[in-house]
Scaffold this motif. Structure first.
Motif, PDB file in Angstrom:
ATOM      1  N   GLY A  25     -13.075  11.999  29.606  1.00 37.12           N
ATOM      2  CA  GLY A  25     -12.748  12.527  30.931  1.00 37.12           C
ATOM      3  C   GLY A  25     -12.438  14.018  30.977  1.00 37.12           C
ATOM      4  N   SER A  26     -11.803  14.551  29.938  1.00 33.97           N
ATOM      5  CA  SER A  26     -11.479  15.985  29.951  1.00 33.97           C
ATOM      6  C   SER A  26     -12.737  16.811  29.750  1.00 33.97           C
ATOM      7  CB  SER A  26     -10.516  16.347  28.819  1.00 33.97           C
ATOM      8  OG  SER A  26      -9.459  15.469  28.820  1.00 33.97           O
ATOM      9  N   ILE A  27     -13.654  16.275  28.937  1.00 35.09           N
ATOM     10  CA  ILE A  27     -14.873  17.030  28.626  1.00 35.09           C
ATOM     11  C   ILE A  27     -15.809  17.044  29.830  1.00 35.09           C
ATOM     12  CG2 ILE A  27     -16.883  17.172  27.105  1.00 35.09           C
ATOM     13  CD1 ILE A  27     -15.204  15.885  24.916  1.00 35.09           C
ATOM     14  N   THR A  28     -15.943  15.899  30.512  1.00 34.86           N
ATOM     15  CA  THR A  28     -16.829  15.902  31.684  1.00 34.86           C
ATOM     16  C   THR A  28     -16.250  16.774  32.801  1.00 34.86           C
ATOM     17  OG1 THR A  28     -15.876  13.777  32.375  1.00 34.86           O
ATOM     18  CG2 THR A  28     -17.982  13.703  31.206  1.00 34.86           C
ATOM     19  N   ALA A  29     -14.920  16.833  32.886  1.00 36.38           N
ATOM     20  CA  ALA A  29     -14.294  17.732  33.874  1.00 36.38           C
ATOM     21  C   ALA A  29     -14.650  19.186  33.547  1.00 36.38           C
ATOM     22  CB  ALA A  29     -12.784  17.545  33.885  1.00 36.38           C
ATOM     23  N   ALA A  30     -14.565  19.543  32.253  1.00 35.97           N
ATOM     24  CA  ALA A  30     -14.916  20.905  31.829  1.00 35.97           C
ATOM     25  C   ALA A  30     -16.401  21.170  32.065  1.00 35.97           C
ATOM     26  CB  ALA A  30     -14.568  21.097  30.352  1.00 35.97           C
ATOM     27  N   CYS A  31     -17.241  20.145  31.834  1.00 35.33           N
ATOM     28  CA  CYS A  31     -18.686  20.290  32.072  1.00 35.33           C
ATOM     29  C   CYS A  31     -18.964  20.587  33.546  1.00 35.33           C
ATOM     30  CB  CYS A  31     -19.425  19.017  31.659  1.00 35.33           C
ATOM     31  SG  CYS A  31     -19.607  18.838  29.878  1.00 35.33           S
ATOM     32  N   PHE A  32     -18.200  19.947  34.425  1.00 33.54           N
ATOM     33  CA  PHE A  32     -18.340  20.195  35.860  1.00 33.54           C
ATOM     34  C   PHE A  32     -18.055  21.671  36.148  1.00 33.54           C
ATOM     35  CE2 PHE A  32     -16.811  20.588  40.166  1.00 33.54           C
ATOM     36  CZ  PHE A  32     -17.574  19.713  40.916  1.00 33.54           C
ATOM     37  N   LEU A  33     -16.946  22.177  35.642  1.00 32.35           N
ATOM     38  CA  LEU A  33     -16.580  23.581  35.893  1.00 32.35           C
ATOM     39  C   LEU A  33     -17.619  24.525  35.301  1.00 32.35           C
ATOM     40  CD1 LEU A  33     -12.733  23.466  35.134  1.00 32.35           C
ATOM     41  CD2 LEU A  33     -13.875  23.344  37.363  1.00 32.35           C
ATOM     42  N   GLU A  34     -18.151  24.142  34.146  1.00 33.39           N
ATOM     43  CA  GLU A  34     -19.106  25.004  33.433  1.00 33.39           C
ATOM     44  C   GLU A  34     -20.285  25.382  34.335  1.00 33.39           C
ATOM     45  OE1 GLU A  34     -22.503  26.193  31.169  1.00 33.39           O
ATOM     46  OE2 GLU A  34     -22.378  24.239  32.150  1.00 33.39           O
ATOM     47  N   ARG A  35     -20.661  24.460  35.214  1.00 29.24           N
ATOM     48  CA  ARG A  35     -21.831  24.699  36.078  1.00 29.24           C
ATOM     49  C   ARG A  35     -21.596  25.802  37.110  1.00 29.24           C
ATOM     50  NH1 ARG A  35     -24.761  19.051  37.150  1.00 29.24           N
ATOM     51  NH2 ARG A  35     -24.347  18.040  35.165  1.00 29.24           N
ATOM     52  N   TYR A  36     -20.337  26.238  37.234  1.00 30.90           N
ATOM     53  CA  TYR A  36     -20.004  27.266  38.226  1.00 30.90           C
ATOM     54  C   TYR A  36     -19.637  28.598  37.573  1.00 30.90           C
ATOM     55  CZ  TYR A  36     -20.066  23.258  41.277  1.00 30.90           C
ATOM     56  OH  TYR A  36     -20.478  22.146  41.969  1.00 30.90           O
ATOM     57  N   ILE A  68     -17.098  12.969  39.208  1.00 32.89           N
ATOM     58  CA  ILE A  68     -16.504  12.309  38.035  1.00 32.89           C
ATOM     59  C   ILE A  68     -17.624  11.883  37.082  1.00 32.89           C
ATOM     60  CG2 ILE A  68     -14.361  11.473  39.082  1.00 32.89           C
ATOM     61  CD1 ILE A  68     -15.754   8.758  39.460  1.00 32.89           C
ATOM     62  N   GLY A  69     -17.271  11.702  35.827  1.00 33.75           N
ATOM     63  CA  GLY A  69     -18.276  11.365  34.807  1.00 33.75           C
ATOM     64  C   GLY A  69     -17.989  10.058  34.095  1.00 33.75           C
ATOM     65  N   GLY A  70     -17.273   9.147  34.768  1.00 28.64           N
ATOM     66  CA  GLY A  70     -16.976   7.856  34.146  1.00 28.64           C
ATOM     67  C   GLY A  70     -15.770   7.939  33.233  1.00 28.64           C
ATOM     68  N   GLY A 128       3.216  30.464  19.468  1.00 30.08           N
ATOM     69  CA  GLY A 128       3.757  29.110  19.343  1.00 30.08           C
ATOM     70  C   GLY A 128       3.402  28.230  20.534  1.00 30.08           C
ATOM     71  N   ASP A 129       2.431  28.654  21.314  1.00 27.08           N
ATOM     72  CA  ASP A 129       2.013  27.949  22.537  1.00 27.08           C
ATOM     73  C   ASP A 129       0.538  27.580  22.330  1.00 27.08           C
ATOM     74  OD1 ASP A 129       1.585  27.102  25.139  1.00 27.08           O
ATOM     75  OD2 ASP A 129       1.739  29.099  26.039  1.00 27.08           O
ATOM     76  N   THR A 130       0.320  26.565  21.496  1.00 32.09           N
ATOM     77  CA  THR A 130      -1.013  26.372  20.903  1.00 32.09           C
ATOM     78  C   THR A 130      -1.986  25.604  21.792  1.00 32.09           C
ATOM     79  OG1 THR A 130      -0.131  24.432  19.798  1.00 32.09           O
ATOM     80  CG2 THR A 130      -0.196  26.476  18.529  1.00 32.09           C
ATOM     81  N   ALA A 131      -3.267  25.832  21.518  1.00 29.67           N
ATOM     82  CA  ALA A 131      -4.357  25.114  22.179  1.00 29.67           C
ATOM     83  C   ALA A 131      -5.292  24.566  21.104  1.00 29.67           C
ATOM     84  CB  ALA A 131      -5.115  26.056  23.114  1.00 29.67           C
ATOM     85  N   TRP A 132      -6.096  23.590  21.477  1.00 27.35           N
ATOM     86  CA  TRP A 132      -7.069  22.987  20.561  1.00 27.35           C
ATOM     87  C   TRP A 132      -8.406  22.910  21.273  1.00 27.35           C
ATOM     88  CZ3 TRP A 132      -5.880  22.127  15.556  1.00 27.35           C
ATOM     89  CH2 TRP A 132      -6.843  21.494  14.775  1.00 27.35           C
ATOM     90  N   ARG A 133      -9.461  23.308  20.549  1.00 31.12           N
ATOM     91  CA  ARG A 133     -10.766  23.395  21.212  1.00 31.12           C
ATOM     92  C   ARG A 133     -11.490  22.046  21.231  1.00 31.12           C
ATOM     93  NH1 ARG A 133     -15.442  27.814  19.692  1.00 31.12           N
ATOM     94  NH2 ARG A 133     -16.624  27.659  21.643  1.00 31.12           N
ATOM     95  N   LEU A 134     -12.092  21.744  22.354  1.00 28.18           N
ATOM     96  CA  LEU A 134     -12.909  20.533  22.512  1.00 28.18           C
ATOM     97  C   LEU A 134     -14.305  20.965  22.954  1.00 28.18           C
ATOM     98  CD1 LEU A 134     -10.198  18.382  24.326  1.00 28.18           C
ATOM     99  CD2 LEU A 134     -11.136  17.923  22.061  1.00 28.18           C
ATOM    100  N   PRO A 135     -15.305  20.106  22.744  1.00 28.94           N
ATOM    101  CA  PRO A 135     -16.697  20.554  22.963  1.00 28.94           C
ATOM    102  C   PRO A 135     -17.168  20.447  24.416  1.00 28.94           C
ATOM    103  CG  PRO A 135     -16.695  18.308  22.141  1.00 28.94           C
ATOM    104  CD  PRO A 135     -15.255  18.730  22.219  1.00 28.94           C
ATOM    105  N   ILE A 136     -18.137  21.304  24.736  1.00 29.44           N
ATOM    106  CA  ILE A 136     -18.931  21.160  25.965  1.00 29.44           C
ATOM    107  C   ILE A 136     -20.372  21.022  25.498  1.00 29.44           C
ATOM    108  CG2 ILE A 136     -19.869  22.424  27.929  1.00 29.44           C
ATOM    109  CD1 ILE A 136     -17.196  23.579  28.463  1.00 29.44           C
ATOM    110  N   GLU A 137     -21.023  19.922  25.834  1.00 31.49           N
ATOM    111  CA  GLU A 137     -22.400  19.722  25.376  1.00 31.49           C
ATOM    112  C   GLU A 137     -23.229  19.079  26.475  1.00 31.49           C
ATOM    113  OE1 GLU A 137     -22.857  18.712  20.789  1.00 31.49           O
ATOM    114  OE2 GLU A 137     -21.291  17.507  21.712  1.00 31.49           O
ATOM    115  N   ASP A 138     -24.552  19.275  26.391  1.00 28.48           N
ATOM    116  CA  ASP A 138     -25.449  18.737  27.413  1.00 28.48           C
ATOM    117  C   ASP A 138     -25.350  17.220  27.530  1.00 28.48           C
ATOM    118  OD1 ASP A 138     -26.257  21.225  28.008  1.00 28.48           O
ATOM    119  OD2 ASP A 138     -28.161  21.148  26.904  1.00 28.48           O
ATOM    120  N   SER A 139     -25.131  16.550  26.388  1.00 26.05           N
ATOM    121  CA  SER A 139     -25.075  15.083  26.442  1.00 26.05           C
ATOM    122  C   SER A 139     -23.946  14.605  27.361  1.00 26.05           C
ATOM    123  CB  SER A 139     -24.915  14.505  25.040  1.00 26.05           C
ATOM    124  OG  SER A 139     -24.021  15.302  24.295  1.00 26.05           O
ATOM    125  N   TYR A 140     -22.845  15.384  27.413  1.00 30.86           N
ATOM    126  CA  TYR A 140     -21.760  15.003  28.331  1.00 30.86           C
ATOM    127  C   TYR A 140     -22.126  15.348  29.769  1.00 30.86           C
ATOM    128  CZ  TYR A 140     -18.822  14.639  24.125  1.00 30.86           C
ATOM    129  OH  TYR A 140     -18.302  14.301  22.915  1.00 30.86           O
TER     130      TYR A 140
END
Ligand code: BES
Ligand code: MN
Ligand code: ZN
Length: 511
Positions: A447-458, A441-443, A415-427
């Motif tokens: 904003g949540s996706i570019t933050a995730a994209c930042f982490l993805e690089r590590y 920052i990515g403008g 009952g503690d749900t999550a929803w998936r959002l995309p990580i893509e090169d365009s972001y």
């Protein structure tokens, strides 16, 4: 709160149990549950239903004085339509029961609801959900009040009445639910404590206490040790604060020695002023909750410690305040992360990713089976998903789809749900910098996706997922307070991993 299981059979029916309050179910079509029918000796329960005193709508309640049976009181609760007790209806019913029991005279209660009739869920789920609902209502935070609230009245002992063959799974569900609730209480306490108490040092002390209590390994690195590791990105966030930063590593060795661990990384900003890119004043107090990722990871460690979970789990917490000062990091500063990648800091308020990226690089040394980071990372996640779902991000390949599905399923089950959002090169392109490998920052868009994209690089050396809990970790307004999320999701995820591990014997260290 003291929970127990009582089993009944035809010779000793649930209605024969002596108790201060017997909780029974009724349905919207005017029918009583089986247990309620047995208790309805003189027909007063069906009369109450018939007269419209209780609608049977999910969460409706009616409290009656005893009907001459062994129960002093009977609490009828509505479960909605009979043939389809949905997950949602059962949960609302249990929340209503928890509310009534919390303000009832009389020391104990027996809950005899149709735990086995919830659609697509089993008795194990129903008992665990019930424990969590009761504990959620029982939670109080008065650590900082000079006069503690008087020990509230209300039921202190609750038994769940189940059929004899269900007693064993019910007990297991109860143990799991209590461990989860204990973990959530720790997470809520840490979140609710003021930022002048819950500092990085306080988080480190809490981790040390957990280590002592559950025999876990603990290491706390100070500023010098972080410098030696070249955590230039994390350290850049610490330049404005006088509170010593801490890098906390807590290890639960529940699995086989050779099994690759699951690593949980929690954002531990004990106060986020924004730094030189100062936040506006309104609701700035709520940025004490910017350590809820760390708190949820510690709460999860408490839960699995208590359960003695047979899985290797390591928790990593980078912790600091984010403050402005003459020595603070400035917009335009370029720093070098532990990974060697350079970062142009265009906004000092995008600090979460700056401390997490070095923690994610540090996690490589554990050759993890999977890494999950948990962070109150972006206000944009609240805009996208509101306060219902945490944001879930992974790369999009088979291994990561599998991890994402595990986490989504754990969210639904608890009952503690999550929803998936995309990580893509365009972001990823939004993070381009003219002066460094990337900007922090990515403008304004996504904003949540570019933050995730930042982490993805590590995180390219292992399987990784990111949970943005900005909208789910605490509530604002009159009900201001930490929720304890996503401890249920994380604990369920780990329990399921441990079960799979024990069945397949898999999980050897990655090459
Ligand atoms: N801790 C905040 C995110 C946050 C804000 C969570 C409000 C919950 C409520 C984070 O450090 C932050 O300030 N993020 C910025 C990023 C921006 C500068 C790119 C944000 O969301 O505004
Ligand atoms: Mn910030
Ligand atoms: Zn923050």
């Amino acid at each position: 709160m003291d929970f127990s299981i009582k089993s009944f059979d035809t010779k000793n029916p649930a209605g024969a149990l002596k108790t201060g309050c017997l909780v029974l179910g009724t349905f919207e079509d005017g029918k009583l549950s089986d247990a309620a029918q047995q208790v309805d000796r003189k027909g007063e329960l069906s009369a109450a239903v018939k007269s419209g005193d209780i609608s049977g709508k999910p969460g409706s309640t009616l409290l009656l004085r005893g009907n001459g049976g062994p129960a002093e009181r009977i609490l009828l609760v509505g479960l909605g339509k009979q043939d389809t007790v949905s997950e949602k209806n059962f949960t609302s019913a249990m929340q209503a029961v928890a509310r009534v029991l919390a303000s009832l005279g009389g020391g104990d209660a027996v809950i005899a609801l149709p735990f086995e009739q919830v659609r697509e869920r089993d008795l194990f789920w129903a008992i665990r959900t019930s424990v969590l609902a009761v504990r959620e209502h029982a939670y109080r935070f008065d650590a900082m009040k000079s006069k503690k609230e008087p020990a509230t009245q209300g039921v202190k002992k609750i038994a769940f009445a189940v059929s004899v063959p269900s007693a064993a799974p019910a007990k297991a569900a109860l143990v799991e639910g209590v461990a989860m609730a204990n973990g959530m209480d720790l997470t809520r306490d840490l979140g609710n404590l003021p930022p002048n108490v819950c500092t990085p040092t306080y988080l480190a002390q809490t981790a040390k206490k957990l280590a002592r209590e559950y025999g876990m390994g603990i290491e706390v690195l100070d500023r010098k040790q972080m410098q030696a590791l070249k955590m230039g990105s994390f350290l850049s966030v610490t330049h404005g604060t006088v509170e010593p930063p801490k890098f906390i590593v807590l290890k639960h060795d529940g699995g086989k020695a050779k099994e690759a661990p699951v690593v949980l990384v929690g954002k531990g900003i004990t106060f986020d002023s924004g730094g030189i890119s100062l936040k506006p004043g309104g609701s700035m107090d709520e940025m004490k909750y910017d350590m809820c990722g760390a708190a949820s990871v510690l709460g999860t460690m408490r839960a699995i410690g208590e359960l003695e979970l047979k899985l290797n789990v390591i928790c990593v917490i980078p912790s600091t305040e984010n403050m402005p000062s003459g020595s603070a990091t400035k917009p335009g500063d370029v720093v070098t992360s532990m990974s060697g990648q350079t970062i142009e800091i265009l906004n000092t308020d995008a600090e979460g990713r700056l401390i997490l990226c070095d923690a994610l690089t540090y996690a490589e040394r554990f050759k993890p089976a999977a890494v999950v980071d948990i962070a109150t990372l972006t206000g944009a996640c609240i805009t996208a998903l509101g306060h219902h779902n945490s944001g879930l991000f992974t790369r999009h390949d088979d291994a990561h789809d599998a991890l994402a599905n595990e986490l989504l399923a754990a969210g639904r089950a608890s009952g503690d749900t999550a929803w998936r959002l995309p990580i893509e090169d365009s972001y990823q392109e939004q993070l381009k910098s003219n002066f460094a490998d990337m900007a922090n920052i990515g403008g304004p868009a996504a904003g949540s996706i570019t933050a995730a994209c930042f982490l993805e690089r590590y995180t390219r050396k292992y399987t990784w997922a990111h949970l943005d809990i900005a909208g789910t970790a605490w509530k604002s307004g009159a009900a201001k307070g930490a929720t304890g999320r996503p401890v249920p999701l994380l604990t369920t995820f780990l329990i399921q991993r441990a079960q799979v591990q024990s069945l397949t014997g898999k999980g050897k260290k990655a090459a």
